[in-house]
Design a protein around this motif. Structure first.
Motif, PDB file in Angstrom:
ATOM      1  N   ALA A  55      -4.659   0.879  11.581  1.00 47.46           N
ATOM      2  CA  ALA A  55      -5.004  -0.253  10.704  1.00 47.46           C
ATOM      3  C   ALA A  55      -4.662  -1.590  11.356  1.00 47.46           C
ATOM      4  CB  ALA A  55      -4.257  -0.119   9.394  1.00 47.46           C
ATOM      5  N   LYS A  59     -10.293  -4.533   9.971  1.00 46.31           N
ATOM      6  CA  LYS A  59      -9.829  -4.660   8.580  1.00 46.31           C
ATOM      7  C   LYS A  59     -10.943  -4.446   7.569  1.00 46.31           C
ATOM      8  CE  LYS A  59      -5.791  -7.501   9.483  1.00 46.31           C
ATOM      9  NZ  LYS A  59      -4.678  -6.901   8.755  1.00 46.31           N
ATOM     10  N   SER A  79      -5.988  -3.037   6.544  1.00 50.07           N
ATOM     11  CA  SER A  79      -5.845  -2.727   5.128  1.00 50.07           C
ATOM     12  C   SER A  79      -6.958  -3.363   4.277  1.00 50.07           C
ATOM     13  CB  SER A  79      -4.506  -3.236   4.594  1.00 50.07           C
ATOM     14  OG  SER A  79      -3.447  -2.474   5.105  1.00 50.07           O
ATOM     15  N   ASN A 132      -7.317   2.621   5.024  1.00 50.29           N
ATOM     16  CA  ASN A 132      -5.950   2.188   4.724  1.00 50.29           C
ATOM     17  C   ASN A 132      -6.052   1.126   3.634  1.00 50.29           C
ATOM     18  OD1 ASN A 132      -3.908   0.001   4.965  1.00 50.29           O
ATOM     19  ND2 ASN A 132      -2.989   1.270   6.549  1.00 50.29           N
ATOM     20  N   ASN A 160      -0.778   1.836   2.459  1.00 49.39           N
ATOM     21  CA  ASN A 160       0.107   0.938   3.206  1.00 49.39           C
ATOM     22  C   ASN A 160       1.153   0.378   2.252  1.00 49.39           C
ATOM     23  OD1 ASN A 160       1.350  -1.068   4.663  1.00 49.39           O
ATOM     24  ND2 ASN A 160      -0.452  -2.375   4.854  1.00 49.39           N
ATOM     25  N   LYS A 195       2.053   5.297   4.547  1.00 53.60           N
ATOM     26  CA  LYS A 195       2.449   4.590   5.773  1.00 53.60           C
ATOM     27  C   LYS A 195       3.733   3.809   5.515  1.00 53.60           C
ATOM     28  CE  LYS A 195       0.789   1.541   9.384  1.00 53.60           C
ATOM     29  NZ  LYS A 195      -0.363   0.842   9.928  1.00 53.60           N
ATOM     30  N   SER A 221       4.773   4.563  12.274  1.00 55.15           N
ATOM     31  CA  SER A 221       5.127   3.705  11.172  1.00 55.15           C
ATOM     32  C   SER A 221       4.349   2.393  11.250  1.00 55.15           C
ATOM     33  CB  SER A 221       6.627   3.360  11.248  1.00 55.15           C
ATOM     34  OG  SER A 221       6.848   2.486  12.331  1.00 55.15           O
ATOM     35  N   GLY A 240       3.987  -2.786  19.088  1.00 52.12           N
ATOM     36  CA  GLY A 240       3.890  -2.577  20.531  1.00 52.12           C
ATOM     37  C   GLY A 240       5.048  -1.763  21.080  1.00 52.12           C
ATOM     38  N   GLY A 267       3.534   1.511  19.416  1.00 53.16           N
ATOM     39  CA  GLY A 267       3.840   1.379  20.835  1.00 53.16           C
ATOM     40  C   GLY A 267       3.182   2.388  21.742  1.00 53.16           C
ATOM     41  N   VAL A 289      -2.806   0.461  18.089  1.00 53.63           N
ATOM     42  CA  VAL A 289      -3.172  -0.867  17.579  1.00 53.63           C
ATOM     43  C   VAL A 289      -2.911  -1.966  18.625  1.00 53.63           C
ATOM     44  CG1 VAL A 289      -2.812  -2.593  15.747  1.00 53.63           C
ATOM     45  CG2 VAL A 289      -2.781  -0.150  15.187  1.00 53.63           C
ATOM     46  N   THR A 290      -1.645  -2.184  18.984  1.00 52.57           N
ATOM     47  CA  THR A 290      -1.334  -3.293  19.891  1.00 52.57           C
ATOM     48  C   THR A 290      -2.000  -3.109  21.261  1.00 52.57           C
ATOM     49  OG1 THR A 290       0.709  -3.799  18.740  1.00 52.57           O
ATOM     50  CG2 THR A 290       0.567  -4.571  20.995  1.00 52.57           C
TER      51      THR A 290
END
Ligand SMILES: Cc1cc2nc3c(=O)[nH]c(=O)nc-3n(C[C@H](O)[C@H](O)[C@H](O)COP(=O)(O)O)c2cc1C
Length: 312
Positions: A55, A59, A79, A132, A160, A195, A221, A240, A267, A289-290
């Motif tokens: 997520a 979006k 989300s 999400n 979330n 989540k 998480s 990250g 991460g 994600v990151t």
């Protein structure tokens, strides 16, 4: 390609965010989606590959087609909120490229559920779609679950409860989490993921409550909240690489007491981490994600390609 990656890594975060969104829309498919790759299962659903988008990247469901073309095994939209929301004013994003980390305080911007539904309806979805959802009270979560329950293309709903920007009620509180899941289960029997944040929670109680409902797993998480005076809201979420060890530690605690389905998030930049999470901690899926914020969809392509080569 290398220059583009460097640009994405070091340019102003809001600029690269927009650039990446535009670039992603025009990416062409590279994978034959009919072929099974590294199969896995979550809450009774089969996944062609354990790696996918978490997520925050898409979006509103504008990038489903793009990420289907990367070989990702699933796609998380969100989300998603019930109504349109602008999110926090800028600045709301800060990058630490040397540490492969970010602090964000987006404040849950969303074009609202109606817009998201239009996107889902118009696309031929070939991947497992996870939505999400976020809400500022239990009623908003329930309303969104009622809506997505009727959407066949949505295979899993992720709740979330852990956005660092939430104020007021904390749905990690056992009584509130139980109430949330009870009310959500009255409107949908779809597989659910809760989540959670990585710190300051009673993980034993959370696991126990989730296990008392049918077909509920955990996403471990969200980012972890820190003070960030340089961002408009004063509080941001760290994501990250610095999150990876924390996530492994928390999943280990869960594994010591339970075999509940777990999705790892935090991460992940390499296939080696994916293999570690799957083999050592028995996670079902891994969200990224990151790494995508830094590299664009190339991050998923690289991880999936490396993973496949190691499983052959
Ligand atoms: C820019 C940005 C926006 C995010 N937005 C959301 C969101 O809307 N909903 C959510 O559940 N998590 C959101 N997250 C958290 C991520 O889904 C993920 O849990 C967290 O960043 C850890 O994974 P990572 O280290 O791979 O980024 C966001 C993260 C970032 C960096």
């Amino acid at each position: 390609m290398r220059r583009l990656r460097i640009l994405l890594k070091y340019a102003h975060p809001e600029v690269t965010h927009k650039l990446a969104h535009i670039a992603m829309k025009y990416l062409t498919p590279t994978h034959d989606l009919s072929e099974p790759h590294v199969e896995t299962e979550l809450l009774g659903i089969k996944f062609r590959c354990p790696v996918g988008v978490g997520a925050g990247i898409d979006k509103n469901g504008d990038l489903i087609r793009t990420f289907q073309a990367t070989g990702a095994g699933f796609h998380v939209i969100g989300s998603v909120l019930l109504r349109r929301r602008e999110g926090n004013p800028h600045p709301r994003l800060y990058r630490y490229p040397e540490r492969l980390a970010m602090i964000n305080a987006m404040g849950l911007p969303s074009k609202g559920v109606k817009y998201v539904l239009q996107n889902i309806n118009k696309i031929n979805i070939k991947t497992n779609l996870i939505v999400n959802i976020a809400g500022f009270d239990i009623g908003e979560f329930v309303s969104l679950c009622k809506i997505f329950d009727k959407v066949d293309k949505v295979k899993v709903i992720e709740l979330n409860i852990s956005c660092p920007q939430y104020r007021g009620i904390d749905l990690h509180e056992p009584d509130l989490l139980e109430k949330l899941l009870t009310m959500v289960r009255e409107v949908t029997s779809k597989p659910l993921l809760v989540k959670i944040r990585p710190r300051n929670i009673d993980i034993r109680k959370i696991v126990h409550i989730c296990e008392s409902f049918k077909n509920v797993g955990l996403t471990i998480s969200n980012s972890f909240p820190v003070k960030a005076s340089f961002l408009s809201s004063g509080i941001g979420g760290v994501s990250g690489l610095p999150l990876y060890k924390l996530v492994c530690k928390l999943i280990k605690l869960v594994r010591d007491i339970s075999d509940i389905d777990v999705v790892a998030c935090g991460g992940v930049f390499t296939s080696r981490q994916v293999i570690e999470l799957m083999k050592m901690f028995k996670v079902s899926l891994v969200q990224v994600v990151t790494a995508i914020a830094y590299e664009g969809p190339f991050a998923i392509m690289r991880i999936v390609r490396d993973l496949e080569s190691q499983y052959q």
